[in-house]
Design a protein around this motif. Structure first.
Motif, PDB file in Angstrom:
ATOM      1  N   ALA A  98       0.822  -1.210   0.000  1.00 24.82           N
ATOM      2  CA  ALA A  98       0.000   0.000   0.000  1.00 24.82           C
ATOM      3  C   ALA A  98       0.859   1.264   0.000  1.00 24.82           C
ATOM      4  O   ALA A  98       0.491   2.278  -0.616  1.00 24.82           O
ATOM      5  CB  ALA A  98      -0.933  -0.005   1.205  1.00 24.82           C
ATOM      6  N   LEU A  99       2.011   1.213   0.662  1.00 27.36           N
ATOM      7  CA  LEU A  99       2.884   2.382   0.717  1.00 27.36           C
ATOM      8  C   LEU A  99       3.500   2.714  -0.642  1.00 27.36           C
ATOM      9  O   LEU A  99       4.028   3.821  -0.828  1.00 27.36           O
ATOM     10  CB  LEU A  99       3.991   2.158   1.746  1.00 27.36           C
ATOM     11  CG  LEU A  99       3.541   2.187   3.214  1.00 27.36           C
ATOM     12  CD1 LEU A  99       4.691   1.816   4.132  1.00 27.36           C
ATOM     13  CD2 LEU A  99       3.001   3.574   3.576  1.00 27.36           C
ATOM     14  N   GLN A 100       3.448   1.765  -1.569  1.00 29.88           N
ATOM     15  CA  GLN A 100       3.982   2.043  -2.906  1.00 29.88           C
ATOM     16  C   GLN A 100       3.009   2.861  -3.744  1.00 29.88           C
ATOM     17  O   GLN A 100       3.406   3.456  -4.748  1.00 29.88           O
ATOM     18  CB  GLN A 100       4.323   0.731  -3.636  1.00 29.88           C
ATOM     19  CG  GLN A 100       5.180  -0.243  -2.861  1.00 29.88           C
ATOM     20  CD  GLN A 100       6.378   0.396  -2.189  1.00 29.88           C
ATOM     21  OE1 GLN A 100       7.123   1.149  -2.825  1.00 29.88           O
ATOM     22  NE2 GLN A 100       6.575   0.099  -0.914  1.00 29.88           N
ATOM     23  N   MET A 101       1.732   2.891  -3.343  1.00 29.50           N
ATOM     24  CA  MET A 101       0.725   3.596  -4.135  1.00 29.50           C
ATOM     25  C   MET A 101       1.003   5.099  -4.244  1.00 29.50           C
ATOM     26  O   MET A 101       0.929   5.662  -5.348  1.00 29.50           O
ATOM     27  CB  MET A 101      -0.661   3.333  -3.555  1.00 29.50           C
ATOM     28  CG  MET A 101      -1.789   3.871  -4.411  1.00 29.50           C
ATOM     29  SD  MET A 101      -1.978   2.968  -5.959  1.00 29.50           S
ATOM     30  CE  MET A 101      -2.983   1.593  -5.399  1.00 29.50           C
ATOM     31  N   PRO A 102       1.323   5.805  -3.147  1.00 29.63           N
ATOM     32  CA  PRO A 102       1.643   7.242  -3.299  1.00 29.63           C
ATOM     33  C   PRO A 102       2.830   7.501  -4.214  1.00 29.63           C
ATOM     34  O   PRO A 102       2.830   8.477  -4.982  1.00 29.63           O
ATOM     35  CB  PRO A 102       1.930   7.691  -1.862  1.00 29.63           C
ATOM     36  CG  PRO A 102       1.246   6.695  -1.002  1.00 29.63           C
ATOM     37  CD  PRO A 102       1.326   5.401  -1.736  1.00 29.63           C
ATOM     38  N   LEU A 103       3.834   6.621  -4.150  1.00 27.98           N
ATOM     39  CA  LEU A 103       5.004   6.801  -5.008  1.00 27.98           C
ATOM     40  C   LEU A 103       4.633   6.585  -6.472  1.00 27.98           C
ATOM     41  O   LEU A 103       5.089   7.324  -7.362  1.00 27.98           O
ATOM     42  CB  LEU A 103       6.105   5.828  -4.580  1.00 27.98           C
ATOM     43  CG  LEU A 103       7.549   6.297  -4.763  1.00 27.98           C
ATOM     44  CD1 LEU A 103       7.792   7.596  -4.022  1.00 27.98           C
ATOM     45  CD2 LEU A 103       8.503   5.223  -4.273  1.00 27.98           C
ATOM     46  N   ALA A 104       3.813   5.575  -6.735  1.00 28.36           N
ATOM     47  CA  ALA A 104       3.359   5.342  -8.107  1.00 28.36           C
ATOM     48  C   ALA A 104       2.528   6.525  -8.603  1.00 28.36           C
ATOM     49  O   ALA A 104       2.625   6.921  -9.779  1.00 28.36           O
ATOM     50  CB  ALA A 104       2.542   4.048  -8.171  1.00 28.36           C
TER      51      ALA A 104
END
Length: 364
Positions: A244-250
């Motif tokens: 889930a923490l990768q979503m803001p970066l994406a």
């Protein structure tokens, strides 16, 4: 890393007296990174304490797969290695976020100037490389600590150096793939990250093009963690949180592609001179579609909670995937792509310091 706050690149070739590597710039950035690195070491210490506490109270999922490691004081090198790995991934996340903010549309906050974001990006990049090296160094110590009774020390040191620092040298278990991926991330991170300090030789255009591939380093780092980080071996809420923490970066990456800081990088059918640009247009459109597909995949993983990790029941390891030849093939393709980009954007070498040469450099 970006070069907005740096002196302009030389107009042509390499002038007499111009360094091939910007050692003064690297030393200045290293000094500026001291507070950042100190904070990273503090965070590493807190993570180490947290891992130790979970081992001591028996709540760590790691000891389900590695019961002998339940004595935290005996295998402290291993848990320190894990702590450095987590802090390195956190700092990689932060520096990638700063890089995307610097090269894309930034929030209209007065205090978030381009020069400040760039400075943060450079210092956190250096801290990330340092944390990755310490992660590998403590892994080396953990391997020595675990196997020192099995063979003579000299032979053990040589074999461990190969296992820890040579891609493909670790040949057992999940580490056959996970350690290989981690090492590729480390060495690619050094080359692509420190390329900023040779931009006076390569030219800004070539440096910027190569530096965009740093996102591959971050992807490899996350992949390595999900394969080999013992606290995310199992399906469950913590592993889902990592995804889930990768979503803001994406999302930041997609925003950077849709609204880049440089007008020349925008998705337009024709360039400023009205010339047709089918190849850049196709590449940029493919990049945006790939990020959209990645975001959709992340959403599916977060919603389902299933990404192929080991199930939280039983003690059997999942099969190692992919085979190492797949990783090596991917590295070959990436290398060929980097070579093609470097060949296409290599700086011209005009005779003398002509105006034409200056114009080529200034286009960036």
């Amino acid at each position: 890393m970006t070069d907005a706050a740096r002196p302009p690149v030389p107009s042509s070739g390499r002038r007499s007296g111009t360094r091939r590597f910007d050692w003064p710039g690297l030393r200045a950035d290293a000094r500026a990174a001291i507070p950042d690195a100190s904070l990273a070491l503090l965070v590493t210490g807190l993570v180490f304490w947290w891992l130790w506490a979970r081992i001591e109270n028996g709540s760590s999922p790691s000891i389900r797969m590695m019961p002998p490691f339940e004595d935290a004081s005996e295998y402290w090198w291993y848990w320190l290695c894990q702590a450095f790995g987590w802090s390195a991934l956190l700092w990689a996340y932060i520096t990638v976020a700063f890089g995307l903010l610097r090269s894309g549309a930034r929030p209209p906050w007065r205090w978030l100037s381009a020069a400040r974001v760039e400075r943060w990006h450079r210092t956190t990049s250096l801290t990330t490389i340092g944390l990755m090296f310490l992660h590998m160094a403590t892994f080396f110590g953990a391997e020595l600590q675990t196997n020192f009774e099995n063979q003579p020390m000299g032979e053990l040191v040589r074999e461990t150096l190969v296992k820890v620092f040579v891609p493909g040298g670790y040949a057992t278990g999940t580490g056959r793939v996970a350690v290989l991926i981690g090492l590729l991330a480390f060495y690619l991170g050094i080359v692509l990250g420190l390329a900023f300090y040779v931009r006076q030789t390569t030219g800004s255009r070539l440096w910027r093009a190569l530096h965009r591939f740093v996102i591959v380093v971050y992807v490899l780092s996350v992949w390595h963690t999900l394969l080999y980080g013992t606290n995310v071996w199992f399906d469950g809420s913590f592993r889902t949180l990592v995804w889930a923490l990768q979503m803001p970066l994406a999302g930041l990456l997609l925003l950077r592609l849709l609204a880049p800081a440089r007008p020349s990088e925008r998705l337009r059918l024709r360039g400023p001179g009205r010339e047709s640009r089918p190849l850049p247009l196709t590449a940029r459109a493919a990049g945006r579609l790939a990020v959209l597909a990645t975001i959709a995949g992340l959403a599916a993983v977060i919603a389902s909670g299933a990404d192929g990790g080991r199930p939280d029941h039983g003690h059997s390891s999942a099969g190692v995937w992919p085979e190492r030849w797949v990783i090596w093939t991917g590295l070959l393709v990436l290398t060929l792509l980097l070579v093609a980009v470097a060949h296409r954007l290599r700086p011209s070498r005009p005779a003398g310091h002509s105006v034409a040469g200056s114009s080529r450099w200034s286009k960036g």
